[in-house]
Design a protein around this motif. Structure first.
Motif: not given
Length: 316
Positions: A179-180, A188, A201, A209-211, A243-244, A262-264
């Motif tokens: 998802i990155l 979502t 997302v 590293t953060m989507p 997801v996060g 988002l933070e996964p």
């Protein structure tokens, strides 16, 4: 002149060698004969003369014995140290292997518990065996493929949340798009019951590293800390997979929409074992229970028939 000096040195060496041989023979004969007859008084003088030689020989013998013993001890200690180092190295390797096996068992036990809990999914466990060199941060390779029932577009998860989907399925390995990846797109929704705001997302090139959750209306009820789950829209991802978390919110370039960073839920840097959802069965909804009805207002035919029968049996 030099030849003469050399000859003098050679003659002195020969003389000393002859004297040493004579004294040695005398000592040998003396010690051999000592045990066979009583030495006369004159032999006491010989003993007195030979005493320094005896002491020298004894000292040399003791030194040789001491040096020999020390050398043997050094050799023995060296061999023992070598054996101990080998044992320590073997124990270190065994300890590392045991720690790795323990960590792997813990991960697999957690995944097994997740699979048993998510009864609406049929899942196949897989191990991450590599990453695509061209897209290091967004595509991984797993050790499951078509022979294991894995096909393109199947969802990949861990017990913590969504990983991605099968991008390419080979016979015994598959590529997974995370998802990155900026090319990915996940439908979502905000899990919070008061919100239920939908969005998409996708990965971010500037922050791999953060989507980001995009297409959020500017006045939508989305706040930092909200849990984002899959909405089930689009058919690729089943509904309800975490997801996060929303880390921060900002306006997009147009100013009409918001973007949620988002933070996964999944730590992609430590990703080792995953689960592939091969079959998804949405959990059946709970049966609807009709509200209690007051006498005379029943809408259930069975209830009406029962009321009519009761009225016939008890006419007023």
């Amino acid at each position: 002149m030099s030849n003469r000096v050399r000859k003098d040195k050679d003659s002195h060496r020969k003389l000393w060698a002859v004297l040493f041989v004579i004294v040695s023979l005398f000592c040998i004969i003396f010690f051999v004969a000592r045990g066979r007859f009583q030495a006369p008084v004159s032999s006491k003088a010989a003993l007195l003369v030979l005493s320094p030689f005896q002491q020298a020989v004894s000292w040399v013998g003791s030194q040789v014995s001491h040096v020999t013993g020390s050398i043997w001890e050094i050799v023995t200690v060296h061999e023992q140290n070598k054996m101990l180092r080998n044992e320590v190295e073997q124990l270190r390797v065994q300890n590392l292997e045991a720690s790795e096996a323990l960590a792997e068992n813990e991960r697999l036990r957690t995944l097994l518990g997740y699979r048993q809990m998510m009864t609406q999914f049929d899942m196949v466990g897989a191990r991450v065996i590599g990453r695509d060199s061209a897209t290091w941060s967004s595509v991984i390779i797993i050790d499951r493929g078509q022979k294991d029932g894995v096909n393109t577009d199947m969802t990949v998860v861990t017990e913590k949340g969504l990983v991605g989907h099968i991008l390419e399925a080979g016979w015994n390995t598959s590529k997974v798009q995370l998802i990155l990846d900026p090319r990915s797109s996940v439908g979502t929704i905000v899990q919070r019951a008061e919100s239920r705001v939908a969005g998409i997302v996708q990965g971010d090139l500037d922050n791999p590293t953060m989507p980001q959750m995009v297409n959020i209306p500017k006045n939508a009820d989305v706040v930092e800390g909200d849990v984002i789950v899959t909405s089930g829209f689009g058919g690729t991802y089943p509904k309800g997979i975490v997801v996060g978390l929303v880390s921060s919110l900002q306006n997009d370039s147009g100013g009409l929409l918001k973007i949620g960073l988002l933070e996964p839920a999944v730590d992609f840097q430590k990703l080792e074992d995953v689960m592939v959802i091969t079959e998804s069965r949405e959990a059946p909804p709970e049966p609807i229970k009709p509200p209690a009805q007051t006498p005379g207002t029943e809408t259930d035919p069975a209830a009406q028939a029962a009321a009519a029968k009761a009225a016939e049996e008890n006419p007023q």
